[in-house]
Design an enzyme around this catalytic site. Sequence first.
Site, PDB file in Angstrom:
ATOM      1  N   GLU A 142      13.934 -23.888  52.720  1.00 10.10           N
ATOM      2  CA  GLU A 142      13.388 -23.091  51.622  1.00 10.10           C
ATOM      3  C   GLU A 142      14.499 -22.461  50.799  1.00 10.10           C
ATOM      4  O   GLU A 142      15.588 -22.178  51.316  1.00 10.10           O
ATOM      5  CB  GLU A 142      12.488 -21.978  52.184  1.00 10.10           C
ATOM      6  N   ASP A 143      14.207 -22.225  49.539  1.00 12.71           N
ATOM      7  CA  ASP A 143      15.163 -21.532  48.678  1.00 12.71           C
ATOM      8  C   ASP A 143      15.262 -20.058  49.044  1.00 12.71           C
ATOM      9  O   ASP A 143      16.348 -19.520  49.212  1.00 12.71           O
ATOM     10  CB  ASP A 143      14.773 -21.704  47.197  1.00 12.71           C
ATOM     11  N   ASP A 201      10.695 -14.288  50.603  1.00 12.66           N
ATOM     12  CA  ASP A 201      10.496 -12.988  49.967  1.00 12.66           C
ATOM     13  C   ASP A 201       9.546 -12.178  50.864  1.00 12.66           C
ATOM     14  O   ASP A 201       9.962 -11.655  51.888  1.00 12.66           O
ATOM     15  CB  ASP A 201       9.934 -13.259  48.564  1.00 12.66           C
ATOM     16  N   ARG A 205      16.675 -23.631  36.985  1.00  5.65           N
ATOM     17  CA  ARG A 205      16.819 -24.257  38.306  1.00  5.65           C
ATOM     18  C   ARG A 205      18.134 -25.009  38.422  1.00  5.65           C
ATOM     19  O   ARG A 205      18.654 -25.203  39.516  1.00  5.65           O
ATOM     20  CB  ARG A 205      15.674 -25.242  38.562  1.00  5.65           C
ATOM     21  N   PHE A 252      15.306  -9.834  41.512  1.00  3.07           N
ATOM     22  CA  PHE A 252      14.839 -11.161  41.131  1.00  3.07           C
ATOM     23  C   PHE A 252      16.053 -12.043  40.866  1.00  3.07           C
ATOM     24  O   PHE A 252      17.003 -11.613  40.221  1.00  3.07           O
ATOM     25  CB  PHE A 252      13.944 -11.092  39.891  1.00  3.07           C
TER      26      PHE A 252
HETATM   27  P1  IMP Z   1       6.873 -15.271  49.518  1.00  2.00           P
HETATM   28  O1  IMP Z   1       7.938 -15.273  50.590  1.00  2.00           O
HETATM   29  O2  IMP Z   1       5.540 -15.758  49.986  1.00  2.00           O
HETATM   30  O3  IMP Z   1       6.760 -13.911  48.885  1.00  2.00           O
HETATM   31  O4  IMP Z   1       7.248 -16.229  48.334  1.00  2.00           O
HETATM   32  C1  IMP Z   1       8.380 -16.975  48.322  1.00  2.00           C
HETATM   33  C2  IMP Z   1       8.408 -17.831  47.082  1.00  2.00           C
HETATM   34  O5  IMP Z   1       8.368 -17.013  45.904  1.00  2.00           O
HETATM   35  C3  IMP Z   1       9.726 -18.558  47.012  1.00  2.00           C
HETATM   36  O6  IMP Z   1       9.639 -19.812  47.646  1.00  2.00           O
HETATM   37  C4  IMP Z   1       9.974 -18.653  45.526  1.00  2.00           C
HETATM   38  O7  IMP Z   1       9.353 -19.806  45.012  1.00  2.00           O
HETATM   39  C5  IMP Z   1       9.318 -17.423  44.963  1.00  2.00           C
HETATM   40  N1  IMP Z   1      10.298 -16.328  44.760  1.00  2.00           N
HETATM   41  C6  IMP Z   1      10.431 -15.206  45.514  1.00  2.00           C
HETATM   42  N2  IMP Z   1      11.424 -14.422  45.063  1.00  2.00           N
HETATM   43  C7  IMP Z   1      11.957 -15.077  43.997  1.00  2.00           C
HETATM   44  C8  IMP Z   1      13.046 -14.779  43.089  1.00  2.00           C
HETATM   45  O8  IMP Z   1      13.745 -13.751  43.173  1.00  2.00           O
HETATM   46  N3  IMP Z   1      13.303 -15.711  42.125  1.00  2.00           N
HETATM   47  C9  IMP Z   1      12.570 -16.852  41.988  1.00  2.00           C
HETATM   48  N4  IMP Z   1      11.541 -17.180  42.805  1.00  2.00           N
HETATM   49  C10 IMP Z   1      11.243 -16.294  43.810  1.00  2.00           C
HETATM   50 MG    MG Z   2       9.787 -21.748  46.940  1.00  2.00          MG
END
Ligand code: IMP
Ligand code: MG
Length: 215
Positions: free
Chosen positions: A97-98, A101, A163, A150
């Site tokens: 995963e990138d 969050d 990206r 962010f």
């Molecule tokens: P979460 O962990 O369910 O809140 O969501 C994670 C996803 O939200 C990641 O895989 C990203 O696609 C997106 N995301 C969360 N934080 C960021 C950010 O700072 N920049 C861009 N995308 C983000």
């Molecule tokens: Mg993602």
Amino acid sequence: MAAIASILYTEEEIQLRVRELASDITRDYAGQSPVLVSILKGGVVFLADLIQQVDLPLRLDFMSISSYGAGAQATGVVRIIKDLDQDIGGEHVLIVEDIIDTGLTLSYLLSALWARGPASIEVCALLDKAVRRIAPLDIRYRGFDCPDQFVVGYGLDHQERYRNLPFILGVHDQAGLAADPDSLRSFLGRHSAPRGGIARPEGAAEAGPASPTQA
Ligand code: IMP
Ligand code: MG
């Protein structure tokens, strides 16, 4: 005028960390043939760099998901738009995963994938925004502890932009970026910037030196 964004992780820092993570993965999965699963689209840039450094007979697969309208953010419940091509029953799965969050999306996906009977599932995330975590997650391979900011670049987008930046920007002014989503475009085409004009800020909250708005 304050910078809208500045470099949080340079291309060199990212590439070094990717090599370190790849060598950990190569060591831990020695003798195995793991299936690396990436969630489209944010994870693909990281995945592409990572796999070239992993010395294993690995396989790749992809999932694409979409959030269920309002409230989805609070639950992490997602709809699978594109499922895995392979059966992961009995396989060692590594999710690449990138960024993690809140962790809600991934914890939902993990329970869906565990139901398919894999031998193991581990998580490799380039960025860990741990301070925002709602769903506790065990992240076996973590690139960087990301500040609560962010970020865009290296796969991460804002409205599908940025990206393709080889570095990661921390956004200081999200309202400014929302008002003009193209306001960071001068970072594009400046691939030598980390070594040259744009210095890495000392603290994440501080505005970086050169910025698109100042340039
Ligand atoms: P979460 O962990 O369910 O809140 O969501 C994670 C996803 O939200 C990641 O895989 C990203 O696609 C997106 N995301 C969360 N934080 C960021 C950010 O700072 N920049 C861009 N995308 C983000
Ligand atoms: Mg993602």
